[in-house]
Design a protein around this motif. Sequence first.
Motif, PDB file in Angstrom:
ATOM      1  N   GLY A   1      -3.467   6.195   2.109  1.00  0.00           N
ATOM      2  CA  GLY A   1      -1.840   5.816   2.234  1.00  0.00           C
ATOM      3  C   GLY A   1      -2.022   4.568   1.328  1.00  0.00           C
ATOM      4  N   SER A   2      -2.894   3.711   1.247  1.00  0.00           N
ATOM      5  CA  SER A   2      -3.037   2.440   0.525  1.00  0.00           C
ATOM      6  C   SER A   2      -2.979   2.694  -1.004  1.00  0.00           C
ATOM      7  CB  SER A   2      -4.345   1.510   0.925  1.00  0.00           C
ATOM      8  OG  SER A   2      -4.620   0.241   0.119  1.00  0.00           O
ATOM      9  N   THR A   3      -3.761   3.651  -1.280  1.00  0.00           N
ATOM     10  CA  THR A   3      -4.111   4.326  -2.687  1.00  0.00           C
ATOM     11  C   THR A   3      -2.504   4.847  -3.204  1.00  0.00           C
ATOM     12  OG1 THR A   3      -6.234   4.661  -2.430  1.00  0.00           O
ATOM     13  CG2 THR A   3      -5.233   5.804  -4.436  1.00  0.00           C
ATOM     14  N   GLY A   4      -2.015   5.437  -2.250  1.00  0.00           N
ATOM     15  CA  GLY A   4      -0.816   5.880  -2.424  1.00  0.00           C
ATOM     16  C   GLY A   4       0.320   4.899  -2.734  1.00  0.00           C
ATOM     17  N   MET A   5       0.205   3.980  -2.019  1.00  0.00           N
ATOM     18  CA  MET A   5       1.271   2.698  -2.200  1.00  0.00           C
ATOM     19  C   MET A   5       0.787   1.979  -3.825  1.00  0.00           C
ATOM     20  SD  MET A   5       3.634   2.331  -0.109  1.00  0.00           S
ATOM     21  CE  MET A   5       4.125   0.893  -0.828  1.00  0.00           C
ATOM     22  N   GLU A   6      -0.441   1.985  -3.972  1.00  0.00           N
ATOM     23  CA  GLU A   6      -0.868   1.372  -5.375  1.00  0.00           C
ATOM     24  C   GLU A   6      -0.003   2.111  -6.467  1.00  0.00           C
ATOM     25  OE1 GLU A   6      -2.861  -1.118  -6.389  1.00  0.00           O
ATOM     26  OE2 GLU A   6      -3.816  -1.618  -4.246  1.00  0.00           O
ATOM     27  N   VAL A   7      -0.238   3.524  -6.212  1.00  0.00           N
ATOM     28  CA  VAL A   7       0.738   4.318  -7.218  1.00  0.00           C
ATOM     29  C   VAL A   7       1.901   4.022  -7.197  1.00  0.00           C
ATOM     30  CG1 VAL A   7       1.018   6.728  -7.939  1.00  0.00           C
ATOM     31  CG2 VAL A   7      -1.225   6.093  -7.084  1.00  0.00           C
ATOM     32  N   ALA A   8       2.633   3.961  -6.077  1.00  0.00           N
ATOM     33  CA  ALA A   8       4.079   3.657  -5.836  1.00  0.00           C
ATOM     34  C   ALA A   8       4.454   2.506  -6.744  1.00  0.00           C
ATOM     35  CB  ALA A   8       4.459   3.629  -4.623  1.00  0.00           C
ATOM     36  N   LEU A   9       3.808   1.417  -6.472  1.00  0.00           N
ATOM     37  CA  LEU A   9       4.107   0.222  -7.094  1.00  0.00           C
ATOM     38  C   LEU A   9       3.688  -0.018  -8.572  1.00  0.00           C
ATOM     39  CD1 LEU A   9       2.012  -2.060  -4.589  1.00  0.00           C
ATOM     40  CD2 LEU A   9       4.569  -2.241  -4.990  1.00  0.00           C
ATOM     41  N   LYS A  10       2.887   1.075  -9.065  1.00  0.00           N
ATOM     42  CA  LYS A  10       2.534   1.074 -10.429  1.00  0.00           C
ATOM     43  C   LYS A  10       3.916   1.693 -11.152  1.00  0.00           C
ATOM     44  CE  LYS A  10      -2.252   1.092 -10.999  1.00  0.00           C
ATOM     45  NZ  LYS A  10      -3.667   1.873 -11.591  1.00  0.00           N
ATOM     46  N   MET A  11       4.178   2.953 -10.546  1.00  0.00           N
ATOM     47  CA  MET A  11       5.503   3.615 -11.055  1.00  0.00           C
ATOM     48  C   MET A  11       6.713   2.779 -10.992  1.00  0.00           C
ATOM     49  SD  MET A  11       5.185   7.075  -8.711  1.00  0.00           S
ATOM     50  CE  MET A  11       3.830   8.425  -9.067  1.00  0.00           C
TER      51      MET A  11
ATOM     52  N   ILE B   1      -6.159  -4.256  -3.028  1.00  0.00           N
ATOM     53  CA  ILE B   1      -5.783  -5.585  -3.310  1.00  0.00           C
ATOM     54  C   ILE B   1      -4.172  -5.614  -3.780  1.00  0.00           C
ATOM     55  CG2 ILE B   1      -5.883  -7.394  -5.189  1.00  0.00           C
ATOM     56  CD1 ILE B   1      -7.863  -7.658  -3.103  1.00  0.00           C
ATOM     57  N   GLY B   2      -3.788  -4.444  -4.509  1.00  0.00           N
ATOM     58  CA  GLY B   2      -2.433  -4.497  -5.112  1.00  0.00           C
ATOM     59  C   GLY B   2      -1.365  -4.422  -3.942  1.00  0.00           C
ATOM     60  N   ALA B   3      -1.884  -3.325  -2.973  1.00  0.00           N
ATOM     61  CA  ALA B   3      -0.933  -3.038  -1.825  1.00  0.00           C
ATOM     62  C   ALA B   3      -0.985  -4.567  -0.917  1.00  0.00           C
ATOM     63  CB  ALA B   3      -1.597  -1.997  -0.979  1.00  0.00           C
ATOM     64  N   MET B   4      -2.055  -5.038  -0.732  1.00  0.00           N
ATOM     65  CA  MET B   4      -1.964  -6.410   0.010  1.00  0.00           C
ATOM     66  C   MET B   4      -1.196  -7.236  -0.688  1.00  0.00           C
ATOM     67  SD  MET B   4      -5.778  -7.204   1.628  1.00  0.00           S
ATOM     68  CE  MET B   4      -6.561  -7.092   0.278  1.00  0.00           C
ATOM     69  N   ASN B   5      -1.006  -7.398  -1.866  1.00  0.00           N
ATOM     70  CA  ASN B   5      -0.387  -8.290  -2.955  1.00  0.00           C
ATOM     71  C   ASN B   5       1.185  -7.980  -2.538  1.00  0.00           C
ATOM     72  OD1 ASN B   5      -2.488  -9.747  -3.586  1.00  0.00           O
ATOM     73  ND2 ASN B   5      -2.569  -8.866  -5.574  1.00  0.00           N
ATOM     74  N   ALA B   6       1.437  -6.984  -2.264  1.00  0.00           N
ATOM     75  CA  ALA B   6       3.037  -6.334  -1.753  1.00  0.00           C
ATOM     76  C   ALA B   6       3.246  -6.873  -0.397  1.00  0.00           C
ATOM     77  CB  ALA B   6       3.180  -5.278  -2.029  1.00  0.00           C
ATOM     78  N   CYS B   7       2.470  -7.866   0.145  1.00  0.00           N
ATOM     79  CA  CYS B   7       3.004  -8.269   1.434  1.00  0.00           C
ATOM     80  C   CYS B   7       2.758  -9.786   1.594  1.00  0.00           C
ATOM     81  CB  CYS B   7       1.998  -7.725   2.543  1.00  0.00           C
ATOM     82  SG  CYS B   7       2.159  -5.834   2.737  1.00  0.00           S
TER      83      CYS B   7
END
Length: 812
Positions: free
Chosen positions: A396-406, A439-445
């Motif tokens: 899930g965390s990696t999936g959210m990293e992808v979502a943020l990049k998109m 890290i990217g997913a954490m930075n979105a919180c």
Amino acid sequence: MTRLYKQLRIHQIFGANTGVGKTVFSAALSRASILANKNVYYLKPVSTGAPDEADDLHMMRYCNHSAFESHCIFRYTEPLSPHLAVQKDAKVFLTSLDYLVLILKEIISDEKLAKAVDNFITKRAGGTTRPSVMYIETAGGVNSPAISGNSQADVYRQLLLPIVLIGDSRLGGISSTISAYESLLLRGYQIDAISMFSDEYYQNHLYLQNYFAEQEIPLFYIPPPPTLLGNIESDRKATDSYYSPIDKCKSTVGIPSLETWLDKVHEKRFKKLDSMAERTLQHVWWPFVQHGMVKDKTEVTVIDSARGDFFSVYDGSKDGHESLLDSKFDGSASWWTQTLGHGNRALTMAAAQAAGRYGHVMFPQATHLPALQLAETLVQGPGKGWASRVFFSDNGSTGMEVALKMAFRAFAKRNGWKKNVGPELGVLGLKGSYHGDTIGAMNACQEGVYTCEWHNAKGYWLDAPTVGVQQGNVNVTLSPSLHSTSGISSIKFESISAAYDVNSRLDSPLAGVYREFIQNTLQQLYKRHTPKLAALVLEPLVMGAGGMIFVDPLFQRILIDCVRSEEHGECVENRWKGLPVIFDEVFVGLYRLGFETCSTNLGVFPDISVYAKMLTGGTVPMAVTLTNDSIYQAFMGDTKTEALLHGHSYTAHAIGCQVAIESLRQMRIISKTEPYTTAQQQWTESQEGSVVHSNSPWSFWSPEFVRKLSLKPSVDEVMTLGYHSGSAQSALGFLKNITIENDDTAPFGVHYRTLGNVAYFMCSLNSRPETLRSLETVLLQQAHYWMRSIHSVSDASIALLSIFKGGEIVSE
């Protein structure tokens, strides 16, 4: 309900086929155990055929000794497979009402058959005063039908006893023996030994001895019994003469050696389980655990196996009369991943098939059928009506990293910024959100307990209103910021259904309060220079790791509408508007909350969504990021650097894809069957005074249980949706002093985790209603105890129930 005793060794006898000599080997093993000065118990759970030819009678005749007992639980007179014999017997006695009632009672479920065997085991274990053994002989082959018609390998999986597999010495026996072995292996059984008759012509025993030596499983063999001639007296003498030399055989492949080997394996199992906690403390670094607070090995949960909603947990401190394995309800669905229960056969077979066909194959600019089928299934499932593309990842965390990049690329491209050129980008979200540990997913919180020293929060997070049941009433409680601007602290609703009827609430006064608050906040945020808000990121309906926060769906809907009304550059129909909207449905999606996707309740689609956890039913890790064509087009170009340069070695893992396809298929089937529809119906009937629609919320946890629990003095608030229920209080812990037992369920304890002052419980889509009702009863009876006690804490399955109690956060 798996059992393990120090004083009682138990082995189940499975056969590779019908007629391979299971009873002969059971008798030979029993005689060897008697000679080793042990109490011996033999059990034939189900017997078919003439009573005077029954296997348990053969055992009594040839193992006649004061230390030996022979039993049969269910007996049918027709010499057929049990699922047919029970029907034939019922037809025979249709003219007699008394017999009809008696016979129909024997048409029992798999659970009751397994429980009957379990009761036999526990009663004998409680009476042992010296080393004892038990041999439980099955009927027919490994996959022969039980009384219900289901494979007995699946039925007895509830007990998960160690196995002695009797091989087939006849023509074709090599194949049937290996197939039987693989069937048991795929279901998680421990095969301790193979035994079979020798045959000098076919020599199956020699071939299989070498085959199983490679699996480190010994094979023991004996000569076949004499051919019976039909003369009772002479046949019995011949059989006695057959067993006598077997008893005395000193061969390393004979029955006495097998009996000794099984004792050694039994002792080895204890040593392994006893050592696991200490070895773990020496070598493992756990997630989300403060090792400094773990005092000793007694605080380590040793899980020997898992099935359905339950762990089988080892406790080596018990005496010889108690099982060292306890059944614990997996109250957090093993970090919310369990969809169809542990050890699900359909998912196991899907994984095995893909592993055998593919293993793993490279995916860039390639395709394989599991990945393609899964992508198509998702686009027509949770992505129906909006998604066109599926990107594969591993969690899930990696999936959210992808979502943020998109989202960031799409936003930057619309504003005319080139890669790495432009203002710093950030997200808009809600306080208490959590999107993973990368890290990217954490930075979105926001900064919080999960963030690390390198954390750099990029964005702004609103304080959202919540939904909960307080003292029997359904309330929407406004956040402090909303309360200060509106003067409203909370609003009461007639039912949970009314609170989640978003469309009917869009023109309500509270909607106006939300809209004004959000618009004013956005206007202030847009005046800031950095970070530039480039995406709205939401956990729809429930924020999980942040404390099982049930957000008012109306607030999230209006928030989405507001950010989409703020245009940033070019906007045409069917393209994202305002800010790209990301739904993090890693926890809440795929029926966790009763909906395939939270879009069903919110009445609006995202631009990007992420699914994981339930996607593969807890069998293998996998995640997917779905997106619409507008986002996808932002990465189109003439150079590779314009592409989405993200991936990992196991992208579109064939095994994960195949398991996900099967998991989604099973979910769709279950969503249309009992007890799923019954649970929906009871919530529909409970929504008095509310307009109930097809998308109304419901829960596997009963309405009356939720209401009564909310009235407990130790509970501040309760909330439930779908398969999840959560509760909060000052401290929660392991319900290790509580045993749940009634006529419909085997005894079990409860294993669950807390999130600060929140306790939550989940179940699987196919959890037995009897299990949940038993758990509800005990939670109500013991509410004061379990809301105050604090021990080790752990996880559950799929029905979401959250219970809240105000106070200082004491433990994670």
